[in-house]
Design a protein around this motif. Structure first.
Motif, short mmCIF file in Angstrom:
data_model
loop_
_atom_site.label_atom_id
_atom_site.label_comp_id
_atom_site.label_asym_id
_atom_site.label_seq_id
_atom_site.Cartn_x
_atom_site.Cartn_y
_atom_site.Cartn_z
N LYS A 1 40.47 -56.48 1.03
CA LYS A 1 40.58 -56.54 -0.43
C LYS A 1 40.58 -55.14 -1.03
CE LYS A 1 38.45 -58.81 -4.46
NZ LYS A 1 38.11 -57.63 -5.26
N LEU A 2 39.67 -54.28 -0.54
CA LEU A 2 39.59 -52.91 -1.06
C LEU A 2 40.87 -52.13 -0.78
CD1 LEU A 2 35.92 -52.00 -0.04
CD2 LEU A 2 36.77 -52.45 -2.35
N ASP B 1 43.85 -53.39 -0.22
CA ASP B 1 44.94 -53.97 -1.00
C ASP B 1 44.92 -53.43 -2.43
OD1 ASP B 1 47.14 -55.98 -1.32
OD2 ASP B 1 45.73 -56.83 -2.75
N GLU B 2 43.72 -53.35 -3.02
CA GLU B 2 43.59 -52.83 -4.38
C GLU B 2 43.97 -51.35 -4.45
OE1 GLU B 2 39.53 -53.67 -5.23
OE2 GLU B 2 39.90 -55.78 -5.77
N ALA B 3 43.73 -50.61 -3.35
CA ALA B 3 44.07 -49.18 -3.33
C ALA B 3 45.53 -48.94 -2.97
CB ALA B 3 43.16 -48.46 -2.32
N GLY B 4 46.24 -50.01 -2.59
CA GLY B 4 47.65 -49.86 -2.22
C GLY B 4 47.84 -49.30 -0.82
N TYR B 5 46.89 -49.57 0.08
CA TYR B 5 46.98 -49.05 1.45
C TYR B 5 47.63 -50.09 2.37
CZ TYR B 5 43.67 -45.35 0.13
OH TYR B 5 43.05 -44.27 -0.46
N GLU B 6 48.55 -49.63 3.18
CA GLU B 6 49.20 -50.48 4.17
C GLU B 6 48.49 -50.30 5.50
OE1 GLU B 6 53.57 -51.11 6.31
OE2 GLU B 6 53.40 -49.77 4.57
N VAL B 7 47.64 -51.25 5.85
CA VAL B 7 46.85 -51.15 7.07
C VAL B 7 46.45 -52.55 7.52
CG1 VAL B 7 44.72 -50.84 5.72
CG2 VAL B 7 44.78 -50.08 8.11
N GLU B 8 46.43 -52.77 8.84
CA GLU B 8 45.94 -54.03 9.40
C GLU B 8 44.45 -53.91 9.69
OE1 GLU B 8 48.22 -55.83 12.60
OE2 GLU B 8 49.86 -54.44 12.17
N ILE B 9 43.71 -54.93 9.30
CA ILE B 9 42.26 -54.94 9.55
C ILE B 9 41.91 -56.31 10.12
CG2 ILE B 9 39.96 -54.65 8.54
CD1 ILE B 9 41.36 -53.14 6.21
N GLN C 1 36.28 -43.68 2.84
CA GLN C 1 35.87 -43.45 1.45
C GLN C 1 35.79 -44.77 0.69
OE1 GLN C 1 38.68 -40.58 -0.05
NE2 GLN C 1 37.66 -38.86 0.94
N LEU C 2 36.77 -45.65 0.91
CA LEU C 2 36.72 -46.98 0.29
C LEU C 2 35.51 -47.76 0.78
CD1 LEU C 2 40.33 -48.50 0.28
CD2 LEU C 2 39.02 -47.65 -1.65
N PHE C 3 35.30 -47.74 2.10
CA PHE C 3 34.19 -48.48 2.69
C PHE C 3 32.86 -48.00 2.12
CE2 PHE C 3 30.80 -48.64 5.85
CZ PHE C 3 30.69 -50.01 6.00
N GLU C 4 32.70 -46.69 1.98
CA GLU C 4 31.41 -46.14 1.53
C GLU C 4 31.15 -46.38 0.06
OE1 GLU C 4 31.16 -42.09 2.88
OE2 GLU C 4 30.74 -42.70 4.95
N LYS C 5 32.18 -46.77 -0.72
CA LYS C 5 31.91 -47.22 -2.08
C LYS C 5 31.19 -48.56 -2.05
CE LYS C 5 35.78 -44.88 -4.36
NZ LYS C 5 37.06 -45.06 -5.12
#
Length: 371
Positions: free
Chosen positions: A347-348, A350-358, A11-15
């Protein structure tokens, strides 16, 4: 920090790169696996080959976002002793989802073609092949004078009022707002059953279609009134133009010098060049992937040189006869999206407060070698 699932990441990516930007018939979106699982690690890949899948397994990846769709033609069957069947089997067994973003990532602002244009130092950049135009709406809202400045700021901060390189654009007129609160209301100004007159400001601004719901939501939240009076009008004005490829000015140099710059900027050892290496060039077009059918767009836009991959023999002849120089660094230069998209998605999240490695895939998927 929240541990997101695949749906939340996409959902973040598709924005950033909505599906609506893709060319008709393009094979994009979720291709293999599921998104309704927690995602700890996301890998960004140009191609999904078997060694890329092995890399994802080794690195405990739950989601691969790829530029080139691994399933481009319809499958009649999945036979696991074939290469493609074995790849799909590995992905499913290890619960790795594959999401493809192809021409929508080419078209997106900040996507593949913008990354290529930035690398080559293009200035005063324009879209080479327009494919999508953002619709616009006029938003009009009435607000007490005391809250006008704050509401204008909120509207601009969420994306309203952008005209070219100008932001927070609006027009205001003053007047008198009249209303009578009914029963069971809780008016910010006035009393139930009494007509109230308030010094108000009419604020007008423009909003892209894709942001309209977000802007209205922010407007209502920031507005002091219990019931917000606003209007939305369709506009004939042209919005932001998006599309394939980019074209822009470059510092004057010879075609040979620019070819060397292409090699360095796009991290390739060899390029194919069409044209006299001593010719001066000042304007360049670039289109990631196979751009054969768009060379005339580059000529029409006044480019001296067109950088694209997979140039055909007869396309090179046609362009050469029309006086357009060409540089072919190969299709694989789209690998630039691995690092670029990694940075954008980090960046997206981090702004959403998601803890994930990319992270980008480290596998070189260029099938060609030069000797």
């Amino acid at each position: 920090m929240k541990k997101p699932n695949g749906h939340e990441i996409i959902q973040l990516f598709e924005k950033f790169s909505p599906k609506s930007l893709a060319m008709e018939g393009d094979k994009i979106g979720l291709q293999i696996g599921r998104l309704n699982q927690k995602v700890k690690r996301v890998m960004i890949a140009l191609d999904v080959l078997e060694n890329v899948i092995d890399e994802a397994i080794e690195k405990d990846v739950q989601l691969i976002i790829a530029h080139h769709p691994p399933i481009f033609r319809p499958l009649k069957n999945i036979i696991t002793d074939t290469v493609q069947g074995r790849m799909i089997e590995k992905l499913i067994k290890h619960d790795i989802a594959v999401y493809a973003a192809h021409t929508n990532l080419d078209v997106a602002k900040g996507g593949v073609n913008d990354l290529l244009a930035d690398s080559l130092g293009l200035k005063e950049v324009e879209v080479l092949v327009p494919t999508f135009e953002t619709g616009l709406k006029k938003l009009v809202v009435f607000v007490p004078e005391t809250h006008a400045d704050e509401l204008r700021r909120v509207l601009g901060d969420v994306g309203a009022g952008y005209i070219g390189n100008y932001s927070h654009c609006s027009f205001s007129t003053s007047g008198t707002g009249r209303f009578m609160p009914g029963e069971n209301t809780n008016p910010y100004i006035g009393s139930a059953g009494k007509i109230e007159a308030v010094d108000e400001v009419r604020i007008e601004t423009i909003v892209p279609d894709k942001l309209l719901k977000k802007v209205i939501s922010a407007m209502i939240k920031a507005h002091p009134y219990e019931e917000v009076a606003y209007d939305v009008y369709p506009l004939e004005n042209k919005g932001e133009v998006l599309g394939l490829g980019r074209v822009g000015k470059i510092d004057e140099m010879t075609l040979g010098e620019f070819a060397e710059k292409v090699k360095t900027a796009l991290d390739v050892n060899h390029v194919r060049v069409v044209g006299d290496l001593n010719t001066k060039v000042t304007k360049a077009a670039v289109l990631g992937g196979d751009g054969n059918k768009y060379w005339q767009h580059a000529k029409f836009k006044g480019a001296d040189v067109y950088v694209t991959g997979d140039i055909y023999y007869h396309t090179a002849h046609d362009a050469m006869m029309e006086g357009l120089n060409m540089i072919d660094p190969g299709h694989n230069v789209e690998k630039i999206m691995k690092k670029g998209l990694t940075n954008i998605l980090l960046k997206l999240c981090d702004e959403a407060g998601y803890e994930v490695e990319i992270f980008p895939s480290e596998i070189n998927t260029d099938p060609f070698q030069f000797k």
